[in-house]
Design an enzyme around this catalytic site. Structure first.
Site, short mmCIF file in Angstrom:
data_model
loop_
_atom_site.label_atom_id
_atom_site.label_comp_id
_atom_site.label_asym_id
_atom_site.label_seq_id
_atom_site.Cartn_x
_atom_site.Cartn_y
_atom_site.Cartn_z
N TRP A 191 16.50 12.31 0.43
CA TRP A 191 15.16 12.36 -0.15
C TRP A 191 14.97 13.70 -0.86
O TRP A 191 14.76 13.74 -2.07
CB TRP A 191 14.11 12.10 0.95
CG TRP A 191 13.90 10.62 1.16
CD1 TRP A 191 12.83 9.89 0.72
CD2 TRP A 191 14.79 9.68 1.81
NE1 TRP A 191 13.01 8.56 1.06
CE2 TRP A 191 14.19 8.40 1.73
CE3 TRP A 191 16.02 9.79 2.43
CZ2 TRP A 191 14.78 7.26 2.26
CZ3 TRP A 191 16.61 8.65 2.97
CH2 TRP A 191 16.00 7.41 2.88
N ASP B 84 0.82 -1.21 0.00
CA ASP B 84 0.00 0.00 0.00
C ASP B 84 0.86 1.27 0.00
O ASP B 84 0.66 2.15 0.82
CB ASP B 84 -0.96 -0.03 1.20
CG ASP B 84 -0.23 -0.34 2.51
OD1 ASP B 84 1.02 -0.45 2.48
OD2 ASP B 84 -0.89 -0.47 3.54
N GLU B 85 1.82 1.31 -0.92
CA GLU B 85 2.62 2.53 -1.12
C GLU B 85 2.70 2.84 -2.61
O GLU B 85 1.91 3.59 -3.13
CB GLU B 85 4.01 2.37 -0.50
CG GLU B 85 3.96 2.27 1.02
CD GLU B 85 5.23 2.76 1.68
OE1 GLU B 85 5.73 3.84 1.35
OE2 GLU B 85 5.71 2.01 2.58
N HIS C 202 12.25 -3.51 -4.65
CA HIS C 202 12.64 -2.13 -4.34
C HIS C 202 13.93 -1.88 -5.12
O HIS C 202 14.90 -2.59 -4.92
CB HIS C 202 12.95 -2.03 -2.85
CG HIS C 202 11.96 -1.24 -2.07
ND1 HIS C 202 10.67 -1.64 -1.90
CD2 HIS C 202 12.10 -0.07 -1.37
CE1 HIS C 202 10.04 -0.75 -1.14
NE2 HIS C 202 10.89 0.22 -0.82
N GLU D 124 13.82 -5.03 -0.72
CA GLU D 124 13.94 -3.82 0.08
C GLU D 124 14.92 -4.02 1.23
O GLU D 124 15.73 -3.16 1.53
CB GLU D 124 12.56 -3.47 0.66
CG GLU D 124 12.57 -2.25 1.55
CD GLU D 124 11.18 -1.87 2.01
OE1 GLU D 124 10.32 -2.77 2.08
OE2 GLU D 124 10.96 -0.68 2.30
C1 BGC Z 1 9.52 3.24 1.28
C2 BGC Z 1 10.97 3.57 1.06
C3 BGC Z 1 11.08 5.02 1.39
C4 BGC Z 1 10.91 5.07 2.87
C5 BGC Z 1 11.21 6.34 3.52
C6 BGC Z 1 9.28 3.35 2.74
O1 BGC Z 1 8.04 2.98 3.14
O2 BGC Z 1 9.15 2.03 0.76
O3 BGC Z 1 11.57 3.06 0.00
O4 BGC Z 1 12.11 5.72 0.88
O5 BGC Z 1 9.62 4.59 3.22
O6 BGC Z 1 10.76 6.33 4.76
#
Ligand code: BGC
Length: 771
Positions: free
Chosen positions: A431, A360-361, A663, A642
């Site tokens: 980020w 769910d992202e 990921h 990931e």
């Molecule tokens: C994502 C990451 C992201 C990170 C930052 C995660 O839930 O999947 O790849 O950069 O959150 O907090």
């Protein structure tokens, strides 16, 4: 060949009229109109259809799809801009013609984010503009307006996370044909979209490949499990016959746990499609959703498990990018790792660069593409793709007081409950640095300054924002940071608990950012900004030295801090030497396993290479125990995970919440594989000048890499031959290259193909590791 990044053209110069159902909208409404084609002008010689939607749109003329595109018009920062696409539909036109349109929730009305967020909007709407040119040069424009009708579709539910439901009993293709009428169809109303509608400069999402089941078996509960052999992104296509009203359910997952579908890593995404059969032969293809999966579990299958092989396919989707870079070597596991990087990129370049494609992202996490952009720009032509995404980075940033958010397009700003960590209250290293590092990666790869021109204001605003956050001591040590996110030593439930000091990481990143902005400003002839950021860089470097660099140690003394200090240029040459030695020591102390997170991992191989610890670098790369790049490969991974241990050695699934199996971020090591194992790196932006410097290691007999540079094909192939290395290099016209070989003077190459025989001076990697 890389294409030039062009500014998207504003195609609709008046307020575009979108149509939406006058009454409560259905799950996926249909719109139709018998086209009022002007008479007396001869045949239509050109017909161009421009489409857009608040939602996602598919369209037909007289029952034929106008394109094979999927998920049109993609995801942009909908508050301010929306893409449109234009198709040549001349061949589909007939004197009596009907246009049909279907729209789904997509990113506009579907679920986004793992915490409750406001959706972009409740009302799906479609926009179409058909421009006709007739034999006698007469022109006619037909647009969506109140004369269209809306009706129900056979899609009873659709959502990217949760899946799609289709009831074949409701399907009736007559609505796409001229003359159709039904009491179930009603009026539309016109809805104005306040943002800009711009033509999409990026390749569309398409069906890229189709996979047949590799293995099919029945589970204990009687369901059927299908294995497609690789972790992909897309949906199933099923052709089957059963009793009318019977429901076949398809659930998707990336891995199995104890023989069952491991759905926990999907968190709240149901990833479940439901197909209701009509009684005849039905074909289902749920193109208003997508899943990240290798396995599908079918319930309610009407026939025998043996029928599944012929009846079901996995349709792989992705943005249809042009592949530019390749790599292979004599170690099969490294080739598998590289393939996994490519597959992971495919599945996460679904209109925007996402973190993952399954749970769910599926959001445009900026830190992930900060890490992966150089790799992406080698593997595929992503110039327009990422340049277009950067438009939204700039838009989001300028509507957020200069803060580059954690995700772009930024849906998290609508989080109902900010204390859960939603929203992006302030700039954060890596980020928010995407606003600088991503255009910089495009500039290096393609050498087109247009991307710098269109992003420099965003870079400068970000750089100033960062400067405003520095402590009086000159370092960036206050405020929220993701830091060395997903350090392998962080507990599963605390992914941010890294060994690396957050101030060290953030200050090093701020330095890299200031250096890049200053270089960009110089290139674009903006002397004041060049000065401003050169000064910022000098001050950051001095503060870093003062606050964090001690007697042969950097604060927090873990691999990541040495990696960043070396690669970003925060140390003088003497310091680099001891930092490299300490890094090599730390890598050895961790048993040649990964001990770095999101910040350090993309650069650790470079730090070791730059400081002459190539043997340590290879031990790290060729490690097969967890955590390492090859551990997932030994566990059968077909994408990059990931977490190093998303799957634990006993085959069970990591209990943490961050357990995606697709990921791309940690796949950034492929960039080093191209540049240092293959040996092809840019010395000047766009590969006008190249550095050919393969790092030959014992146990690796050969490697080759090739890249379609903006000037043409460049390729390097090397093979060991006893005490010699045979090196073949091809570089395109308009470029030069230098071969850098230890112990030999640098050798200049001119365009063309070259074959060199060089003495073999190799890194000492034990054969056991390389086997
Ligand atoms: C994502 C990451 C992201 C990170 C930052 C995660 O839930 O999947 O790849 O950069 O959150 O907090």
């Amino acid at each position: 060949m890389a294409r030039r990044a062009e500014r998207p053209r504003l195609v609709i110069d008046r307020v575009p009229r979108f149509i939406t159902p006058a009454n409560e909208p259905d799950s996926a409404p249909l719109f139709r109109r018998d086209l009022p084609i002007d008479e007396g002008h001869g045949a239509v010689v050109s017909a161009r259809l421009t489409l857009s939607a608040l939602g996602i749109v598919e369209a037909w003329i007289n029952g034929t799809p106008v394109s094979n595109d999927l998920l049109t018009p993609g995801w942009t920062s909908y508050e301010w801009r929306l893409h449109s696409v234009t198709h040549d539909v001349t061949a589909l036109m007939a004197p009596q013609s009907t246009m049909g349109i279907a729209i789904g929730n997509g990113w506009y009305r579907g679920r986004l984010g793992w915490i409750p967020t406001q959706r972009y909007g409740d009302r799906l709407a479609a926009y179409a503009e058909l421009r006709l040119v007739f034999e006698d040069a007469h022109e006619q424009v037909i647009v969506t307006d109140e004369s269209w009708q809306v009706g129900p579709s056979s899609i009873t539910a659709n959502d990217f996370y949760d899946g799609q439901s289709i009831d074949a009993r409701l399907a009736d293709d007559d609505w796409k044909q001229p003359g159709f009428s039904s009491p179930l169809w009603g009026a539309v109303r016109v809805l104005d979209y306040a943002g800009a509608v711009v033509s999409d400069p990026v390749a569309p999402v398409r069906r890229i490949a189709e996979l047949a089941p590799q293995r099919v078996w029945s589970s204990e509960s009687g369901s059927i499990i299908v294995d497609f052999g690789q972790n992909i992104v897309g949906f199933l296509r099923l052709t089957l016959r059963g009793e009318s009203g019977q429901v076949v359910t398809a659930r998707h997952a990336e891995v199995l746990d104890g023989g069952r579908l491991a759905t926990r890593p999907l968190r709240t995404a149901a990833a479940t499609d439901r197909f209701t059969l009509s009684g005849g032969v039905d074909t289902f293809e749920p193109s208003f959703t997508f899943h990240g999966f290798r396995y599908a579990e079918l319930e309610g299958w009407p026939g025998q498990p043996d029928d599944v092989g012929a009846a079901v396919r996995a349709v792989v989707i992705g943005t249809d990018l042009h592949r530019t870079g390749h790599f292979a070597c004599s170690v099969p596991e490294l080739n598998q790792l590289h393939e996994n990087v490519v597959r992971g990129m495919r599945g996460n370049f679904i209109d925007i660069p996402t973190d993952c494609p399954q749970r769910d992202e599926r959001l445009g996490w900026t830190g992930d593409i900060s890490a992966f952009a150089p790799t992406a720009a080698y593997l595929f032509d992503v110039q327009q793709f990422l340049a277009d995404w950067l438009v939204d980075v700039g838009l989001e940033q300028s509507h957020h007081g200069g803060v580059v958010p954690y995700t772009v397009p930024d849906i998290l700003k609508y989080a109902a409950d900010p204390p859960l960590g939603a929203g992006s209250p302030e700039a954060t290293a890596i980020w928010s640095d995407a606003s600088v590092w991503v255009p910089w990666a495009l500039w290096e790869a393609y050498g087109d300054p247009q991307v710098l021109r269109s992003t420099v204001d965003s870079m400068v605003a970000h750089g100033r924002r960062v400067r405003s956050l520095l402590s009086p001591s000159g370092v960036w040590d206050a405020g929220f940071q993701f830091g060395d996110w997903l350090d392998p030593d962080a507990p599963p439930d605390r992914p941010g608990a890294a060994k690396a000091d957050r101030g060290v990481v953030a200050t090093a990143c701020a330095y890299r950012t200031a250096v890049c902005i200053s270089a960009v400003a110089e290139l674009l002839d903006r002397p004041a900004e060049h000065e401003e950021f050169a000064r910022m860089a000098t001050e950051l470097r001095a503060a870093f030295q003062r606050e964090y660099v001690g007697d042969q140690r950097i604060s927090s003394d873990c691999a990541t801090v040495y990696v960043l200090a070396i690669v970003f240029g925060l140390l003088d040459s003497e310091q680099s030497a001891w930092a490299g030695a300490r890094l090599a020591e730390l890598v050895a102390a961790s048993g040649d396993r990964i001990s770095t997170g999101f910040a350090g991992t993309p650069f650790v191989m470079d730090a070791l290479t730059m400081t002459g610890h190539i043997d340590t670098a290879y031990r790290l790369l060729l490690q097969r125990e967890c955590p390492s790049w090859l551990y997932p490969v030994t566990m059968g991974a077909t994408t990059v995970w990931e977490r190093w241990d998303s799957m634990l050695p006993d085959g069970s699934i990591n209990p943490g919440d961050m357990t995606s199996f697709n990921h791309y971020a940690l796949g950034a090591v492929a960039d080093w594989m191209h540049r240092s194992l293959g040996g092809l790196a840019p010395l000047e932006p766009g590969y006008r000048r190249m550095r050919i410097a393969p790092q030959v290691a014992a146990g690796i007999d050969w490697a080759s890499t090739s890249l379609e540079t903006p000037h043409g094909l460049a390729a390097v192939h090397w093979r060991t031959d006893g005490e010699l290395v045979r090196l073949q290099v091809t570089i395109p016209s308009g470029t030069t290259a230098v071969v850098v070989w230890p112990g030999d003077p640098d050798l200049e190459l001119r365009p063309g193909s070259h074959e060199l025989v060089l003495p073999r001076r190799v890194a000492r990697v034990s054969d056991e590791l390389a086997r």
